[in-house]
Structure formats: structure tokens, C-alpha cells
Design a protein around this motif. Structure first.
Motif, mmCIF file in Angstrom:
data_model
loop_
_atom_site.group_PDB
_atom_site.id
_atom_site.type_symbol
_atom_site.label_atom_id
_atom_site.label_comp_id
_atom_site.label_asym_id
_atom_site.label_seq_id
_atom_site.Cartn_x
_atom_site.Cartn_y
_atom_site.Cartn_z
ATOM 1 N N PRO A 79 0.792 -1.233 0.000
ATOM 2 C CA PRO A 79 0.000 0.000 0.000
ATOM 3 C C PRO A 79 0.826 1.286 0.000
ATOM 4 C CG PRO A 79 -0.100 -1.064 2.144
ATOM 5 C CD PRO A 79 0.598 -2.018 1.221
ATOM 6 N N ASP A 80 2.057 1.249 0.517
ATOM 7 C CA ASP A 80 2.864 2.460 0.617
ATOM 8 C C ASP A 80 3.724 2.749 -0.607
ATOM 9 O OD1 ASP A 80 1.830 2.915 3.149
ATOM 10 O OD2 ASP A 80 3.403 1.732 4.112
ATOM 11 N N VAL A 81 3.753 1.819 -1.547
ATOM 12 C CA VAL A 81 4.536 2.020 -2.768
ATOM 13 C C VAL A 81 3.711 2.845 -3.756
ATOM 14 C CG1 VAL A 81 5.542 0.838 -4.759
ATOM 15 C CG2 VAL A 81 5.899 -0.062 -2.469
ATOM 16 N N THR A 82 4.331 3.857 -4.355
ATOM 17 C CA THR A 82 3.646 4.683 -5.350
ATOM 18 C C THR A 82 3.326 3.852 -6.577
ATOM 19 O OG1 THR A 82 4.782 6.669 -4.583
ATOM 20 C CG2 THR A 82 3.859 6.736 -6.803
ATOM 21 N N LYS A 83 2.071 3.929 -7.016
ATOM 22 C CA LYS A 83 1.605 3.159 -8.170
ATOM 23 C C LYS A 83 1.279 4.095 -9.328
ATOM 24 C CE LYS A 83 -0.082 0.276 -4.694
ATOM 25 N NZ LYS A 83 0.457 1.268 -3.817
ATOM 26 N N ILE A 84 1.907 3.836 -10.465
ATOM 27 C CA ILE A 84 1.764 4.668 -11.664
ATOM 28 C C ILE A 84 1.007 3.864 -12.713
ATOM 29 C CG2 ILE A 84 2.979 5.897 -13.498
ATOM 30 C CD1 ILE A 84 5.437 5.927 -11.529
ATOM 31 N N PHE A 85 -0.084 4.428 -13.206
ATOM 32 C CA PHE A 85 -0.809 3.775 -14.295
ATOM 33 C C PHE A 85 -0.358 4.397 -15.607
ATOM 34 C CE2 PHE A 85 -4.340 3.376 -17.306
ATOM 35 C CZ PHE A 85 -4.363 1.999 -17.388
ATOM 36 N N MET A 86 0.086 3.575 -16.537
ATOM 37 C CA MET A 86 0.546 4.040 -17.841
ATOM 38 C C MET A 86 -0.579 3.818 -18.845
ATOM 39 S SD MET A 86 4.512 2.799 -17.747
ATOM 40 C CE MET A 86 4.105 1.079 -17.914
ATOM 41 N N CYS A 87 -1.330 4.873 -19.120
ATOM 42 C CA CYS A 87 -2.498 4.702 -19.985
ATOM 43 C C CYS A 87 -2.168 5.022 -21.442
ATOM 44 C CB CYS A 87 -3.684 5.508 -19.487
ATOM 45 S SG CYS A 87 -3.487 7.273 -19.498
ATOM 46 N N GLN A 88 -2.894 4.349 -22.294
ATOM 47 C CA GLN A 88 -2.675 4.465 -23.734
ATOM 48 C C GLN A 88 -3.855 5.083 -24.468
ATOM 49 O OE1 GLN A 88 0.358 3.687 -24.984
ATOM 50 N NE2 GLN A 88 0.920 3.228 -22.885
ATOM 51 N N ASP A 89 -4.972 5.265 -23.767
ATOM 52 C CA ASP A 89 -6.147 5.836 -24.426
ATOM 53 C C ASP A 89 -6.966 6.650 -23.429
ATOM 54 O OD1 ASP A 89 -8.018 4.054 -23.027
ATOM 55 O OD2 ASP A 89 -7.231 2.502 -24.346
ATOM 56 N N ARG A 97 -8.230 8.276 -13.400
ATOM 57 C CA ARG A 97 -8.433 9.503 -12.604
ATOM 58 C C ARG A 97 -9.197 9.237 -11.318
ATOM 59 N NH1 ARG A 97 -11.343 13.904 -15.639
ATOM 60 N NH2 ARG A 97 -10.970 14.978 -13.689
ATOM 61 N N PHE A 98 -10.042 8.228 -11.318
ATOM 62 C CA PHE A 98 -10.893 7.979 -10.164
ATOM 63 C C PHE A 98 -10.588 6.662 -9.452
ATOM 64 C CE2 PHE A 98 -13.096 10.754 -13.133
ATOM 65 C CZ PHE A 98 -13.257 11.870 -12.315
ATOM 66 N N ALA A 99 -9.505 6.013 -9.836
ATOM 67 C CA ALA A 99 -9.109 4.766 -9.183
ATOM 68 C C ALA A 99 -8.287 5.109 -7.941
ATOM 69 C CB ALA A 99 -8.293 3.901 -10.146
ATOM 70 N N ASP A 100 -8.774 4.730 -6.775
ATOM 71 C CA ASP A 100 -8.106 5.118 -5.534
ATOM 72 C C ASP A 100 -6.748 4.438 -5.333
ATOM 73 O OD1 ASP A 100 -9.127 2.598 -5.027
ATOM 74 O OD2 ASP A 100 -10.078 3.150 -3.133
ATOM 75 N N TYR A 101 -6.442 3.411 -6.098
ATOM 76 C CA TYR A 101 -5.158 2.712 -5.988
ATOM 77 C C TYR A 101 -4.136 3.244 -6.998
ATOM 78 C CZ TYR A 101 -7.584 0.285 -9.710
ATOM 79 O OH TYR A 101 -8.305 0.000 -10.845
ATOM 80 N N VAL A 102 -4.502 4.225 -7.809
ATOM 81 C CA VAL A 102 -3.575 4.855 -8.758
ATOM 82 C C VAL A 102 -3.097 6.170 -8.148
ATOM 83 C CG1 VAL A 102 -3.344 5.939 -11.032
ATOM 84 C CG2 VAL A 102 -4.634 3.800 -10.792
ATOM 85 N N ASP A 103 -1.784 6.289 -7.971
ATOM 86 C CA ASP A 103 -1.219 7.501 -7.385
ATOM 87 C C ASP A 103 -0.815 8.521 -8.440
ATOM 88 O OD1 ASP A 103 -1.283 6.527 -4.645
ATOM 89 O OD2 ASP A 103 0.317 5.158 -5.279
ATOM 90 N N THR A 104 -0.364 8.027 -9.584
ATOM 91 C CA THR A 104 0.113 8.890 -10.658
ATOM 92 C C THR A 104 -0.366 8.323 -11.991
ATOM 93 O OG1 THR A 104 2.111 9.407 -9.385
ATOM 94 C CG2 THR A 104 2.183 9.874 -11.742
ATOM 95 N N ILE A 105 -0.718 9.220 -12.900
ATOM 96 C CA ILE A 105 -1.132 8.807 -14.241
ATOM 97 C C ILE A 105 -0.051 9.239 -15.230
ATOM 98 C CG2 ILE A 105 -2.847 9.064 -16.066
ATOM 99 C CD1 ILE A 105 -4.853 9.869 -13.856
ATOM 100 N N SER A 106 0.380 8.308 -16.036
ATOM 101 C CA SER A 106 1.337 8.595 -17.095
ATOM 102 C C SER A 106 0.628 8.378 -18.432
ATOM 103 C CB SER A 106 2.536 7.652 -16.984
ATOM 104 O OG SER A 106 3.398 7.814 -18.085
ATOM 105 N N VAL A 107 0.673 9.381 -19.289
ATOM 106 C CA VAL A 107 0.022 9.244 -20.595
ATOM 107 C C VAL A 107 1.078 9.268 -21.686
ATOM 108 C CG1 VAL A 107 -2.125 10.311 -19.822
ATOM 109 C CG2 VAL A 107 -0.382 11.730 -20.876
ATOM 110 N N ASN A 108 0.776 8.611 -22.800
ATOM 111 C CA ASN A 108 1.729 8.654 -23.900
ATOM 112 C C ASN A 108 1.688 10.033 -24.547
ATOM 113 O OD1 ASN A 108 -0.113 8.758 -26.134
ATOM 114 N ND2 ASN A 108 -0.448 6.575 -25.966
ATOM 115 N N LYS A 109 2.725 10.372 -25.274
ATOM 116 C CA LYS A 109 2.862 11.730 -25.800
ATOM 117 C C LYS A 109 1.740 12.126 -26.751
ATOM 118 C CE LYS A 109 5.836 10.509 -29.622
ATOM 119 N NZ LYS A 109 7.000 10.805 -30.384
ATOM 120 N N ASP A 110 1.122 11.173 -27.434
ATOM 121 C CA ASP A 110 0.025 11.486 -28.347
ATOM 122 C C ASP A 110 -1.224 11.969 -27.608
ATOM 123 O OD1 ASP A 110 1.626 10.743 -30.476
ATOM 124 O OD2 ASP A 110 0.885 8.680 -30.490
ATOM 125 N N MET A 111 -1.295 11.681 -26.318
ATOM 126 C CA MET A 111 -2.455 12.074 -25.522
ATOM 127 C C MET A 111 -2.253 13.418 -24.823
ATOM 128 S SD MET A 111 -3.604 8.514 -23.734
ATOM 129 C CE MET A 111 -4.860 9.344 -22.784
#
Length: 124
Positions: A79-89, A97-111
Motif C-alpha cells: 500500500p505504501d509504494v507509489t503506483k503509476i498507471f501508464m495509460c494508452q487511451d 483519474r478515479f481509481a483510488d489505488y492509482v497515485d500517478t497517471i502517465s500518458v503517452n505523448k500522443d495524448m
């Protein structure tokens, strides 16, 4: 992969591929690490949790994953480890954006757009 398989890996230029434990031994805790999880089985999660507990590296580790299920599973074991979601769409971005277990959102450059960046910073 298991350690014996990693021991035999090399880059195209012939450089030995290091195991996570070897990277920590070499660079210590003065560096921040992002582990890109391609597959998150219970066995992999337990091995990562055990490794971090034994080495005290939770505060210098972030885990990045393309799958919600992987991050969701890690939330209970780490639970204490930062979790990054790498989204493609955009659909997965909106879910992240609304997932409580996602700490950071990473988007690809096209987004990358002003609207999406603003939304990512507001999701907290």
C-alpha cells in the motif's frame, strides 16, 4: 523471469542485464526507481513485497503498470509504494483519474493536451 534466466541476458551491445537486487546493490537508496511491471502474478507480487521488506526500499520505489488489475492487486500487498498507471487511451485515462489505488497517471505523448493534463492534476 527467474534469476537463472536473467543471469544469461545481455543487451544488443553485450552489456549484462542486471537483476533488481544487483541494481540496488550498485546504486543504493540515493536513487529513485520505477519498476515497470509487465506481469503481476501473486508469486511476483509476493517476491517484490518480500524483497522490499528485506531491503527497506519502499520509499525509493514506484511501480508502473499498464493494467489496472496489476496495480489494484499491489495496493493490498504494497500500500505504501507509489503506483503509476501508464495509460494508452482516453477511456483508461478517465478510469485512472478515479481509481483510488492509482497515485500517478502517465500518458503517452500522443495524448498530451492541456485538458488532459489539467484533469490529471485535479484527480487527487
Amino acid at each position: 523471469m527467474v534469476d537463472s534466466q536473467i543471469d544469461n541476458l545481455e543487451t544488443k551491445s553485450g552489456t549484462k542485464v542486471l537483476k533488481v537486487s544487483e541494481v540496488f546493490d550498485k546504486f543504493g537508496t540515493d536513487v529513485k526507481y520505477v519498476l515497470d511491471l509487465r506481469y503481476t502474478s501473486e508469486r511476483n507480487q509476493e517476491a517484490l513485497r518480500k524483497f522490499l521488506e528485506e531491503n527497506g526500499n519502499e520509499d525509493v520505489i514506484s511501480v508502473a503498470c499498464n493494467y489496472f488489475s496489476g496495480l489494484r492487486a499491489l495496493e493490498s500487498s504494497l500500500p505504501d509504494v507509489t503506483k503509476i498507471f501508464m495509460c494508452q487511451d482516453e477511456a483508461s485515462y478517465n478510469e485512472a483519474r478515479f481509481a483510488d489505488y492509482v497515485d500517478t497517471i502517465s500518458v503517452n505523448k500522443d495524448m498530451m493536451s492541456e485538458e488532459l493534463c489539467k484533469g490529471a492534476h485535479e484527480y487527487d
